[in-house]
Design a protein around this motif. Sequence first.
Motif, PDB file in Angstrom:
ATOM      1  N   GLY A  46       0.799  -1.213   0.000  1.00 24.86           N
ATOM      2  CA  GLY A  46       0.000   0.000   0.000  1.00 24.86           C
ATOM      3  C   GLY A  46       0.832   1.264   0.000  1.00 24.86           C
ATOM      4  N   GLY A  47       0.139   2.398  -0.053  1.00 25.65           N
ATOM      5  CA  GLY A  47       0.822   3.685  -0.104  1.00 25.65           C
ATOM      6  C   GLY A  47       0.924   4.376   1.229  1.00 25.65           C
ATOM      7  N   TYR A  48       0.273   3.850   2.268  1.00 19.18           N
ATOM      8  CA  TYR A  48       0.275   4.495   3.572  1.00 19.18           C
ATOM      9  C   TYR A  48      -0.053   3.459   4.639  1.00 19.18           C
ATOM     10  CZ  TYR A  48      -4.762   4.005   3.466  1.00 19.18           C
ATOM     11  OH  TYR A  48      -6.028   3.469   3.417  1.00 19.18           O
ATOM     12  N   SER A 144      -8.667   0.665   7.202  1.00 18.85           N
ATOM     13  CA  SER A 144      -8.748   1.856   6.361  1.00 18.85           C
ATOM     14  C   SER A 144      -8.895   1.485   4.896  1.00 18.85           C
ATOM     15  CB  SER A 144      -7.505   2.728   6.572  1.00 18.85           C
ATOM     16  OG  SER A 144      -7.518   3.839   5.696  1.00 18.85           O
ATOM     17  N   ARG A 145      -8.142   0.479   4.463  1.00 16.38           N
ATOM     18  CA  ARG A 145      -8.227   0.025   3.077  1.00 16.38           C
ATOM     19  C   ARG A 145      -9.614  -0.549   2.774  1.00 16.38           C
ATOM     20  NH1 ARG A 145      -3.513  -1.235   0.270  1.00 16.38           N
ATOM     21  NH2 ARG A 145      -4.381  -3.225  -0.467  1.00 16.38           N
ATOM     22  N   TRP A 444      -3.293  12.364  -1.213  1.00 17.97           N
ATOM     23  CA  TRP A 444      -3.738  12.336  -2.603  1.00 17.97           C
ATOM     24  C   TRP A 444      -4.305  10.949  -2.911  1.00 17.97           C
ATOM     25  CZ3 TRP A 444      -3.693  16.844  -5.309  1.00 17.97           C
ATOM     26  CH2 TRP A 444      -2.900  17.867  -4.804  1.00 17.97           C
ATOM     27  N   ASP A 445      -5.294  10.908  -3.785  1.00 18.97           N
ATOM     28  CA  ASP A 445      -5.896   9.631  -4.164  1.00 18.97           C
ATOM     29  C   ASP A 445      -4.859   8.675  -4.731  1.00 18.97           C
ATOM     30  OD1 ASP A 445      -8.355  10.511  -3.343  1.00 18.97           O
ATOM     31  OD2 ASP A 445      -9.053  11.068  -5.358  1.00 18.97           O
ATOM     32  N   GLU A 446      -3.864   9.221  -5.417  1.00 22.40           N
ATOM     33  CA  GLU A 446      -2.824   8.370  -6.015  1.00 22.40           C
ATOM     34  C   GLU A 446      -2.033   7.622  -4.944  1.00 22.40           C
ATOM     35  OE1 GLU A 446      -3.635  11.763  -8.862  1.00 22.40           O
ATOM     36  OE2 GLU A 446      -3.464  11.481  -6.686  1.00 22.40           O
ATOM     37  N   THR A 447      -1.889   8.231  -3.786  1.00 16.44           N
ATOM     38  CA  THR A 447      -1.182   7.588  -2.680  1.00 16.44           C
ATOM     39  C   THR A 447      -2.027   6.489  -2.054  1.00 16.44           C
ATOM     40  OG1 THR A 447       0.011   9.643  -2.214  1.00 16.44           O
ATOM     41  CG2 THR A 447      -0.043   8.007  -0.447  1.00 16.44           C
ATOM     42  N   LYS A 448      -3.348   6.598  -2.171  1.00 18.10           N
ATOM     43  CA  LYS A 448      -4.258   5.654  -1.533  1.00 18.10           C
ATOM     44  C   LYS A 448      -4.689   4.504  -2.440  1.00 18.10           C
ATOM     45  CE  LYS A 448      -6.899   9.205  -0.235  1.00 18.10           C
ATOM     46  NZ  LYS A 448      -7.965  10.000   0.427  1.00 18.10           N
ATOM     47  N   PHE A 450      -4.805   0.934  -4.210  1.00 14.79           N
ATOM     48  CA  PHE A 450      -4.460  -0.391  -3.713  1.00 14.79           C
ATOM     49  C   PHE A 450      -3.271  -0.974  -4.468  1.00 14.79           C
ATOM     50  CE2 PHE A 450      -9.170  -0.986  -2.472  1.00 14.79           C
ATOM     51  CZ  PHE A 450      -8.946  -0.297  -1.288  1.00 14.79           C
ATOM     52  N   GLU A 451      -3.236  -0.804  -5.779  1.00 12.67           N
ATOM     53  CA  GLU A 451      -2.134  -1.322  -6.584  1.00 12.67           C
ATOM     54  C   GLU A 451      -1.267  -0.168  -7.086  1.00 12.67           C
ATOM     55  OE1 GLU A 451      -5.317  -2.293  -7.547  1.00 12.67           O
ATOM     56  OE2 GLU A 451      -5.399  -4.378  -6.894  1.00 12.67           O
TER      57      GLU A 451
END
Length: 477
Positions: A46-48, A144-145, A444-448, A450-451
Amino acid sequence: MVEEKLNLTMLTDFYEITMANGYFSSGMADDTAYFDMFFRKIPDGGGYAVMAGIEQVIEYLENLKFTEEDIAYLREKKIFSEDFLKYLADFKFTCDVWAVPEGTPIFPGEPILTVRGPVMQAQFVETMILLIVNHQSLIATKASRIVRAAAGRPVMEFGTRRAHGTAAAVYGARAAYIGGCAGTACTIADSRMGIPALGTMAHSWVQMYGDEYEAFKKYAEIYPTNCVLLVDTYNVLKSGVPAAIRVFKEMKPEKMGIRIDSGDITYLTKQARKMLDDAGLQECTIVVSNSLDEYLIRDVISEGACIDSFGVGERLITAGSEPVFGGVYKLSALEKDGRMIPKIKISENTEKITNPGFKSVYRLFDRDSHRALADVIVLDGETIPEEDGYEIFDPDAVWKRKRLSNFYAKNLRKQIFRDGKCVYERPSIEEIKAYCASQMDTLWDETKRFENPQTYYVDLSYDLWKMKHDMIESISK
């Protein structure tokens, strides 16, 4: 704590005690040390990640003490000095602690918690701090995911019976709530922590009666204000939903819903929705459960499944896709004669090289969008010049520099303990959950995604980078 009658001081790796005895015997017991907790890798690619567990860390540190039974056990090992055992009998936690508040998005390499104090104490608390923060941060991140995948539909944590032990069930429910879940099946999490307990019936309730209609009618009589009926005991569309419709039309409960716990979720919910609507029961909600995770939830929604809320169990409470949050706890500095001495661990695996010194973490936000731009780890005392702009760079590629302007900086860490006393104003679980939701909105949505999420940069200040670089060069010579 869940284990109210169990003193958790001895819930530690044995080498924490052998090292403590060694420091004591070497005259180093009162030397001041700094230890950082950080993690190296975000679960599930994930991104976070989401910080959680500080409330339980506070409870643990406030109750640190060695009982007579603990001392007797250690004496029986015949490897510890009597002077050391006497010291433990009068043990008192006197350290300073800083941490990132619960609910904050966190990223690899950041010192999310720092302990400063006598090395015996600061070293000893390693195991429990890692145990608590690793577990709750893992579950909060997974929750959260899953909540994001549900796209605004409530998610209930249903994993108590699949959790890896009693504490994992209770604190997993807490972490899931922080991560955005609407409630939990875990009753004790409600009674002790105020996390809403939710649930209606199991298949056995239906099986206890002659048929589904009889079972559903009796339930509606007992619970007319919240009548959610489990319709997949025998056949969802042929018997379950028709029996539920009959009961709803006859009994007219204040709140009505059906739950489907097996089968093809997309097909069954579409058909059930049509049957309910055709019967004039548009207000009846549809809940689904059964081995769900963020990917399956995302897929069935994209397929047009008619779902109002989700119950997610084993894959949430155990973070089944990657059940380890790899937080570590490393020495970063010592104090000698009033002077700071940075410490570094070097490894052939570059990701295991630590950041030396006593540090803080700043998050830089765009003034217009209030979105997070990057995090910067700085040495204690450094500030981020907002008005004149700030130059950030990738410490692994120092030529990639960028000058930021029109931003503001926020120090992410708060002091939790000072001289062994808690100085932190503890937020309620509702405040932590709301804070987490607000902080997720800054990413940012890009950080969130899934892939292949966009990498969120965590940079080192130039002074910290130079200290680290110079120490590596010196040791490598």
